[in-house]
Design a protein around this motif. Sequence first.
Motif, PDB file in Angstrom:
ATOM      1  N   THR A  63       0.194  -2.022  12.071  1.00  0.00           N
ATOM      2  CA  THR A  63      -0.806  -1.982  11.238  1.00  0.00           C
ATOM      3  C   THR A  63      -1.609  -1.693  10.288  1.00  0.00           C
ATOM      4  N   LEU A  64      -2.158  -0.838  11.141  1.00  0.00           N
ATOM      5  CA  LEU A  64      -2.833   0.628  10.121  1.00  0.00           C
ATOM      6  C   LEU A  64      -1.782   1.526   8.790  1.00  0.00           C
ATOM      7  N   ALA A  65      -0.137   1.828   9.873  1.00  0.00           N
ATOM      8  CA  ALA A  65       0.366   2.903   8.971  1.00  0.00           C
ATOM      9  C   ALA A  65       0.495   1.417   7.993  1.00  0.00           C
ATOM     10  N   HIS A  66       0.970   0.622   7.944  1.00  0.00           N
ATOM     11  CA  HIS A  66       1.374  -0.325   6.619  1.00  0.00           C
ATOM     12  C   HIS A  66       0.239  -0.609   5.320  1.00  0.00           C
ATOM     13  N   ARG A  67      -0.587  -0.608   6.584  1.00  0.00           N
ATOM     14  CA  ARG A  67      -2.122  -0.172   5.289  1.00  0.00           C
ATOM     15  C   ARG A  67      -1.776   0.611   4.619  1.00  0.00           C
ATOM     16  N   ALA A  68      -2.047   1.662   4.956  1.00  0.00           N
ATOM     17  CA  ALA A  68      -2.136   3.494   4.483  1.00  0.00           C
ATOM     18  C   ALA A  68      -1.013   3.394   3.305  1.00  0.00           C
ATOM     19  N   LEU A  69       0.289   2.874   4.063  1.00  0.00           N
ATOM     20  CA  LEU A  69       1.942   2.788   3.065  1.00  0.00           C
ATOM     21  C   LEU A  69       1.325   2.086   1.739  1.00  0.00           C
ATOM     22  N   GLU A  70       0.602   1.140   1.930  1.00  0.00           N
ATOM     23  CA  GLU A  70       0.170   0.396   0.582  1.00  0.00           C
ATOM     24  C   GLU A  70      -0.063   1.526  -0.568  1.00  0.00           C
ATOM     25  N   ILE A  71      -1.806   1.583   0.547  1.00  0.00           N
ATOM     26  CA  ILE A  71      -2.296   2.693  -1.025  1.00  0.00           C
ATOM     27  C   ILE A  71      -2.014   4.067  -1.085  1.00  0.00           C
ATOM     28  N   GLU A  72      -1.309   4.830  -0.304  1.00  0.00           N
ATOM     29  CA  GLU A  72      -0.817   5.769  -0.267  1.00  0.00           C
ATOM     30  C   GLU A  72       0.484   6.116   0.326  1.00  0.00           C
ATOM     31  N   PRO A  73       2.100   5.232  -0.950  1.00  0.00           N
ATOM     32  CA  PRO A  73       3.132   5.761  -0.155  1.00  0.00           C
ATOM     33  C   PRO A  73       3.267   6.644   0.472  1.00  0.00           C
ATOM     34  N   SER A  74       3.126   8.121  -0.114  1.00  0.00           N
ATOM     35  CA  SER A  74       2.995   9.408   0.174  1.00  0.00           C
ATOM     36  C   SER A  74       3.048  10.068   1.714  1.00  0.00           C
ATOM     37  N   ILE A  75       1.740   9.259   2.055  1.00  0.00           N
ATOM     38  CA  ILE A  75       0.823   9.560   3.002  1.00  0.00           C
ATOM     39  C   ILE A  75       1.767   9.033   4.450  1.00  0.00           C
ATOM     40  N   GLY A  76       3.069   8.684   4.100  1.00  0.00           N
ATOM     41  CA  GLY A  76       4.143   8.922   5.470  1.00  0.00           C
ATOM     42  C   GLY A  76       4.777  10.306   5.954  1.00  0.00           C
ATOM     43  N   LEU A  77       4.234  11.290   4.972  1.00  0.00           N
ATOM     44  CA  LEU A  77       4.556  12.180   5.465  1.00  0.00           C
ATOM     45  C   LEU A  77       3.956  12.817   6.263  1.00  0.00           C
ATOM     46  N   LEU A  78       2.470  11.989   6.938  1.00  0.00           N
ATOM     47  CA  LEU A  78       1.018  13.068   6.876  1.00  0.00           C
ATOM     48  C   LEU A  78       1.262  12.192   8.723  1.00  0.00           C
ATOM     49  N   LEU A  79       2.331  11.258   8.584  1.00  0.00           N
ATOM     50  CA  LEU A  79       2.760  10.204   9.813  1.00  0.00           C
ATOM     51  C   LEU A  79       3.035  10.714  10.737  1.00  0.00           C
ATOM     52  N   PRO A  80       3.154  10.301  11.873  1.00  0.00           N
ATOM     53  CA  PRO A  80       1.919   9.451  12.311  1.00  0.00           C
ATOM     54  C   PRO A  80       1.300  10.605  13.394  1.00  0.00           C
ATOM     55  N   CYS A  81       0.517   9.643  14.315  1.00  0.00           N
ATOM     56  CA  CYS A  81      -0.456  11.200  15.007  1.00  0.00           C
ATOM     57  C   CYS A  81      -0.447  11.753  16.334  1.00  0.00           C
TER      58      CYS A  81
END
Length: 130
Positions: A63-81
């Motif tokens: 849920t948090l990852a989806h919300r983050a990807l909607e805001i900033e698609p490139s944040i996948g470079l920094l996931l997962p925790c």
Amino acid sequence: MKNNYGFGKTVSYSFDDAITKVTQALQSEGFGVLSDIDVAATLKKKLNLDSAPYRILGACNPTLAHRALEIEPSIGLLLPCNVVVRAKEDNKTEVEILDPNIIANLVNKSEILSLSAEAKERLKRVLDSL
């Protein structure tokens, strides 16, 4: 733990028990383990080095990852925790968790900062439950 990019604690569990308890605690906070890197096994296989048990669990809350990807698609470079579980002496284990605020500070968007704060609260509860 003494660094500015994560938080953690030493627990009085065997390494294997710590892996189980961390995984269960993550699940209770909505996180799944997407990756599990056995660092000790890799060092043995690739470099023929013996080392204490050390695993890196890639934790993700969909849920948090989806919300983050909607805001900033490139944040996948920094996931997962990442969650590190490593054996210590006397049948104790260190559990360390990447501070999600480190990631949020790299992105520097208020919506991501809000998400990272929520993720950090959940991850602190994981640590507190151990």
